[in-house]
Design an enzyme around this catalytic site. Sequence first.
Site, mmCIF file in Angstrom:
data_model
loop_
_atom_site.group_PDB
_atom_site.id
_atom_site.type_symbol
_atom_site.label_atom_id
_atom_site.label_comp_id
_atom_site.label_asym_id
_atom_site.label_seq_id
_atom_site.Cartn_x
_atom_site.Cartn_y
_atom_site.Cartn_z
ATOM 1 C CG LEU A 195 -1.727 -1.237 1.538
ATOM 2 C CD1 LEU A 195 -2.471 -1.087 2.860
ATOM 3 C CD2 LEU A 195 -2.706 -1.506 0.398
ATOM 4 N N GLY A 196 1.988 1.161 0.712
ATOM 5 C CA GLY A 196 2.885 2.304 0.807
ATOM 6 C C GLY A 196 4.151 1.919 1.538
ATOM 7 C CD GLU A 237 3.912 3.182 4.791
ATOM 8 O OE1 GLU A 237 5.082 3.195 5.210
ATOM 9 O OE2 GLU A 237 3.248 2.125 4.653
ATOM 10 C CG ASP A 300 -7.205 2.986 5.612
ATOM 11 O OD1 ASP A 300 -6.190 2.273 5.787
ATOM 12 O OD2 ASP A 300 -7.260 3.899 4.754
#
Length: 330
Positions: A195-196, A237, A300
């Site tokens: 995702l990151g 992140e 999330d």
Amino acid sequence: MKKILLGAGILFLASCNNDVNSVAEQPETQPQQLSGKRVCPSDLMRDKILSMDPAARARVNAIEEFTQQRLSDIKVGKVLDDGTVEIPVVFNVVYNTDNENVSDARLQSQIDVLNRDYGATNSDISNTPSEFVPVKAGDTKIRFRLEKTVRKQSSTTVWTPDENKMKSASTGIVATSPDNYLNIWIVNKMTNGTLGYAYYPGTIDASLDGVVIGAPYIGTGSGTSAPFNLGRTATHEVGHYLNLPHLWGSYDVGCQTDYSNDTPASPGPNYGVPSYPLNRVCSGVSRSQIFMNYMDYVDDRAMIMFTTNQRQRMQAVVSISGPRSGLRLY
Ligand code: ARG
Ligand code: ZN
Ligand code: CA
């Protein structure tokens, strides 16, 4: 520097409650004219020390330089008056299809999510189980401001994280002053469903420093992809970028320290939306897991809070002598 030296002669007024403050307003007044009146000895003592001790003069000059720098930080807005540090963000959007060229509104929604999550004003923080309310961070006093957006089309459709090709001129967008701005690259798709990712402070060349997020996971609203559609990938992140490890401390070995005493030891990531309480074992001890923390891998909507120790770690990183102090000196 010269200006500071000049100013030093009249600027220092220790906080003595007396009747000669007008000296500062009338620099032409000679000290002798004050004789017979009650004076604050601080200035005379200081001046005597400074005239005899060059090392003391150097220290005092450095202090004034620091103070002036700090005041000008406040003036341009990167350090707010209450000590809040406002990190300037540069978005580098490297897109293949138009869909991936995410809108300005989406990018702003990401800034808004970061500001809510780092300010502890996200509405879902109220779902924190009472067990973890005592360690809930409150306002980290770190905020984010959209400084600039750079866009570029690319023929790349899948990116490999540690190749960092999105950060080079030929295949992506070169970072803007990475010591002074948080650069966030947005790319269409990464290998292994990533995702990151982010670099921890002190680990990488400045040119590659910053955060990378997959286009479907940046910001909120239309174009984002559930269950990673609330902008929390960036919250997570940026946590790494500000030196927060995962709760389990390491990628392939669990039960390592994350250097926060208020997060229970964890054997590894949690996914989806776990139900509370969730007990897991490290070194033979079962502990209730703080899976609703931003530094887990849950969906999330399940990650909602930082802890006090995590807040302190991030504040240390952006503090005046911290490894990311450059973010306040652009
Ligand atoms: N680097 C992690 C990954 O790619 C980010 C996890 C973020 N979690 C989230 N719910 N957005 O899996
Ligand atoms: Zn992570
Ligand atoms: Ca811990």
